[in-house]
Scaffold this active site. Structure first.
Site, PDB file in Angstrom:
ATOM      1  N   ASN A  47     -10.646  -7.851  15.013  1.00 51.94           N
ATOM      2  CA  ASN A  47      -9.832  -9.068  15.131  1.00 51.94           C
ATOM      3  C   ASN A  47      -9.973  -9.618  16.548  1.00 51.94           C
ATOM      4  O   ASN A  47     -10.399  -8.913  17.456  1.00 51.94           O
ATOM      5  CB  ASN A  47      -8.352  -8.714  14.939  1.00 51.94           C
ATOM      6  CG  ASN A  47      -8.028  -8.300  13.536  1.00 51.94           C
ATOM      7  OD1 ASN A  47      -8.348  -7.197  13.121  1.00 51.94           O
ATOM      8  ND2 ASN A  47      -7.392  -9.175  12.793  1.00 51.94           N
ATOM      9  N   ARG A  79      -1.458  -2.470  12.075  1.00 58.63           N
ATOM     10  CA  ARG A  79      -1.784  -2.577  10.651  1.00 58.63           C
ATOM     11  C   ARG A  79      -3.266  -2.928  10.460  1.00 58.63           C
ATOM     12  O   ARG A  79      -4.056  -2.099  10.000  1.00 58.63           O
ATOM     13  CB  ARG A  79      -0.867  -3.637   9.986  1.00 58.63           C
ATOM     14  CG  ARG A  79      -0.901  -3.643   8.462  1.00 58.63           C
ATOM     15  CD  ARG A  79      -2.101  -4.331   7.845  1.00 58.63           C
ATOM     16  NE  ARG A  79      -2.237  -5.727   8.241  1.00 58.63           N
ATOM     17  CZ  ARG A  79      -3.287  -6.468   7.921  1.00 58.63           C
ATOM     18  NH1 ARG A  79      -4.287  -5.969   7.213  1.00 58.63           N
ATOM     19  NH2 ARG A  79      -3.386  -7.724   8.330  1.00 58.63           N
ATOM     20  N   CYS A  97     -11.475  -5.056   7.970  1.00 61.93           N
ATOM     21  CA  CYS A  97     -10.826  -4.933   6.670  1.00 61.93           C
ATOM     22  C   CYS A  97     -11.653  -3.965   5.844  1.00 61.93           C
ATOM     23  O   CYS A  97     -12.857  -4.174   5.669  1.00 61.93           O
ATOM     24  CB  CYS A  97     -10.734  -6.286   5.969  1.00 61.93           C
ATOM     25  SG  CYS A  97     -10.041  -6.128   4.310  1.00 61.93           S
TER      26      CYS A  97
HETATM   27  P1  HMG Z   1      -4.153  -1.229  -8.960  1.00 65.15           P
HETATM   28  O1  HMG Z   1      -4.954   0.040  -9.025  1.00 65.15           O
HETATM   29  O2  HMG Z   1      -4.594  -2.398  -9.765  1.00 65.15           O
HETATM   30  O3  HMG Z   1      -2.619  -0.890  -9.187  1.00 65.15           O
HETATM   31  O4  HMG Z   1      -4.102  -1.668  -7.420  1.00 65.15           O
HETATM   32  P2  HMG Z   1      -1.765  -0.814 -10.497  1.00 65.15           P
HETATM   33  O5  HMG Z   1      -0.703  -1.855 -10.396  1.00 65.15           O
HETATM   34  O6  HMG Z   1      -2.641  -0.803 -11.712  1.00 65.15           O
HETATM   35  O7  HMG Z   1      -1.101   0.646 -10.347  1.00 65.15           O
HETATM   36  C1  HMG Z   1      -1.899   1.829 -10.352  1.00 65.15           C
HETATM   37  C2  HMG Z   1      -1.131   2.966  -9.710  1.00 65.15           C
HETATM   38  O8  HMG Z   1      -0.905   2.660  -8.337  1.00 65.15           O
HETATM   39  C3  HMG Z   1       0.233   3.230 -10.302  1.00 65.15           C
HETATM   40  O9  HMG Z   1       0.462   4.644 -10.195  1.00 65.15           O
HETATM   41  C4  HMG Z   1       1.185   2.531  -9.374  1.00 65.15           C
HETATM   42  O10 HMG Z   1       2.482   3.077  -9.348  1.00 65.15           O
HETATM   43  C5  HMG Z   1       0.504   2.760  -8.054  1.00 65.15           C
HETATM   44  P3  HMG Z   1       0.317   5.625 -11.449  1.00 65.15           P
HETATM   45  O11 HMG Z   1       1.320   5.095 -12.428  1.00 65.15           O
HETATM   46  O12 HMG Z   1      -1.095   5.435 -11.912  1.00 65.15           O
HETATM   47  O13 HMG Z   1       0.602   6.951 -10.860  1.00 65.15           O
HETATM   48  N1  HMG Z   1       0.834   1.715  -7.067  1.00 65.15           N
HETATM   49  C6  HMG Z   1       1.364   1.922  -5.851  1.00 65.15           C
HETATM   50  N2  HMG Z   1       1.686   3.017  -5.174  1.00 65.15           N
HETATM   51  C7  HMG Z   1       2.223   2.850  -3.945  1.00 65.15           C
HETATM   52  N3  HMG Z   1       2.434   1.644  -3.376  1.00 65.15           N
HETATM   53  C8  HMG Z   1       2.107   0.519  -4.008  1.00 65.15           C
HETATM   54  C9  HMG Z   1       1.540   0.637  -5.308  1.00 65.15           C
HETATM   55  N4  HMG Z   1       1.110  -0.283  -6.209  1.00 65.15           N
HETATM   56  C10 HMG Z   1       0.683   0.385  -7.272  1.00 65.15           C
HETATM   57  N5  HMG Z   1       2.320  -0.669  -3.449  1.00 65.15           N
HETATM   58  C11 HMG Z   1      -3.000  -2.751  -5.590  1.00 65.15           C
HETATM   59  C12 HMG Z   1      -3.409  -2.861  -7.024  1.00 65.15           C
HETATM   60  C13 HMG Z   1      -2.562  -4.115  -5.103  1.00 65.15           C
HETATM   61  C14 HMG Z   1      -1.848  -1.769  -5.470  1.00 65.15           C
HETATM   62  C15 HMG Z   1      -4.212  -2.219  -4.786  1.00 65.15           C
HETATM   63  O14 HMG Z   1      -5.280  -3.067  -5.024  1.00 65.15           O
HETATM   64  C16 HMG Z   1      -3.964  -2.146  -3.295  1.00 65.15           C
HETATM   65  O15 HMG Z   1      -3.175  -1.321  -2.828  1.00 65.15           O
HETATM   66  N6  HMG Z   1      -4.663  -3.010  -2.522  1.00 65.15           N
HETATM   67  C17 HMG Z   1      -4.446  -3.067  -1.078  1.00 65.15           C
HETATM   68  C18 HMG Z   1      -5.715  -3.381  -0.359  1.00 65.15           C
HETATM   69  C19 HMG Z   1      -5.434  -3.562   1.116  1.00 65.15           C
HETATM   70  O16 HMG Z   1      -4.412  -3.117   1.647  1.00 65.15           O
HETATM   71  N7  HMG Z   1      -6.376  -4.229   1.827  1.00 65.15           N
HETATM   72  C20 HMG Z   1      -6.263  -4.469   3.223  1.00 65.15           C
HETATM   73  C21 HMG Z   1      -5.251  -5.521   3.591  1.00 65.15           C
HETATM   74  S1  HMG Z   1      -5.810  -7.208   3.373  1.00 65.15           S
HETATM   75  C22 HMG Z   1      -6.524  -7.623   4.864  1.00 65.15           C
HETATM   76  O17 HMG Z   1      -6.714  -6.781   5.697  1.00 65.15           O
HETATM   77  C23 HMG Z   1      -6.821  -9.067   5.155  1.00 65.15           C
HETATM   78  C24 HMG Z   1      -5.852  -9.668   6.187  1.00 65.15           C
HETATM   79  O18 HMG Z   1      -5.912  -8.964   7.414  1.00 65.15           O
HETATM   80  C25 HMG Z   1      -6.178 -11.151   6.427  1.00 65.15           C
HETATM   81  C26 HMG Z   1      -7.663 -11.404   6.723  1.00 65.15           C
HETATM   82  O19 HMG Z   1      -8.204 -10.838   7.684  1.00 65.15           O
HETATM   83  O20 HMG Z   1      -8.246 -12.176   5.963  1.00 65.15           O
HETATM   84  C27 HMG Z   1      -4.396  -9.609   5.687  1.00 65.15           C
HETATM   85 MG    MG Z   2      -7.485  -9.296   9.056  1.00 66.08          MG
END
Ligand code: HMG
Ligand code: MG
Length: 307
Positions: free
Chosen positions: A255, A20, A246
């Protein structure tokens, strides 16, 4: 040689995040069959908890848009846990439809990263998570919470420990079972990590509920891990071959490599259940598929040298 050091746990659980956190940051999308073989090989090397993918918006993280397809082909076994990232109700719905039993929500200690990673303020993101955790519990799922930027943030600079404790408490008040402390940009050092863990303990979040998630940007990940173990933490996140970063925090590089972690833990006489040789073979194989060498020092030292 195994030479123990006092004040450390006898066993550490490794929470593998390579498929992931690692693959979400690759420019190329890795095909599902390669991802599936990667997870299968990691399991064969003895890793028992493998974070496989994310049910996030596919436009935000195209590298993991195949989450459904991957979960459909992964081998299942009662002793293997495959947690996935889930930010919202839509993500949970997708996860439930695909037989997921463990999820991780992912919050931020800072406003800047919450906005970039989740398109929300910190408060709005916690509002988004609340019904997810509630429904996940009703469905019998295990829930982890991540908190990112716990030691520093590329836009906001230093992040005060009180701010991290405040957001962490709000995430854990949702009822999550575990909190993973993400030093997303790898700026932390051992004294900082120790002070943070102590402050969380004073706020009622004890080490039995903590995991640590270090990025190795400044070469501090292993030193920080040792500090966390000394403070009582027994669950450590790492990424096979040091894959990762990220996509929404540019300065987040790899990582902590799982191989480097296992080398240190085994040297300290700490059990992990991992076969280091098989793990190195896996990361060497993956590096060839990705077309560049693994940044892990242990993978480099133990991989076959080119003729
Ligand atoms: P948004 O654009 O604000 O979403 O994104 P929304 O709620 O306004 O919805 C917009 C559209 O997206 C809608 O579709 C929803 O249905 C669709 P439309 O009606 O326009 O056709 N939608 C989805 N589709 C599929 N799956 C979903 C989903 N949610 C909404 N789950 C959102 C908000 C949270 C979805 C977006 O910001 C996002 O996906 N962010 C993810 C970012 C990410 O994955 N970052 C990397 C992971 S974090 C990380 O790596 C850190 C970590 O490792 C720890 C560390 O190192 O610190 C964990
Ligand atoms: Mg991370």
């Amino acid at each position: 040689m195994r030479v123990p050091l006092s004040g450390l746990p006898r066993r550490v659980s490794i929470y593998e995040v390579g498929p992931r956190d690692g693959l979400q940051n690759e420019k190329a999308v890795v095909p599902v069959d390669v991802k599936s073989e990667f997870v299968t090989r990691l399991a064969a090397a003895g890793l028992r908890t493998i974070e496989t993918t994310s049910f996030v918006h596919p436009k935000w993280v195209p590298q993991l848009a195949d989450a459904e397809d991957l979960l459909n082909v992964l081998p299942r076994s009662p002793d293997l846990r495959y947690p996935v990232l889930v930010p919202n109700a839509r993500g949970l719905e997708r996860a439930l439809r695909n037989g997921v039993t463990e999820i991780a929500i992912f919050g931020s200690a800072t406003e800047a990263f919450a906005r970039r990673n989740l398109n929300r303020t910190v408060a709005e993101s916690i509002e988004m998570f609340a019904p997810v955790v509630e429904r996940a519990h009703r469905e019998g799922l295990w829930v982890r919470a991540y908190i990112s930027m716990v030691c520093g943030d590329p836009w906001e600079g230093d992040v005060p420990i009180e701010q991290v404790v405040s957001v962490a408490s709000r995430l854990m008040d949702l009822g999550c079972s575990q909190l993973s402390l993400g030093d997303t940009i790898g700026v932390g050092t051992p004294g900082h990590v120790t002070a943070l863990i102590e402050a969380l303990g004073a706020a009622g979040i004890g080490t039995e509920r903590l995991a640590v998630h270090f990025h190795d940007t400044y070469g501090q990940a292993l030193a920080n891990t040792l500090a966390a173990l000394r403070a009582g933490v027994t669950c450590v996140d790492s990424s096979a071959g040091g894959l990762g970063g990220c996509p929404y925090a540019e300065s987040a590089t790899g990582n902590l490599p799982t191989e480097d972690l296992v080398w240190m833990l085994h040297g300290l006489g700490i059990d992990t259940g991992v076969d280091l040789g098989r793990l190195v073979e896996t990361s060497h194989w993956m590096a060839r598929r990705l077309g560049r060498p693994s940044p892990s020092r242990v993978v480099q030292a133990l991989s076959p040298k080119p003729e």
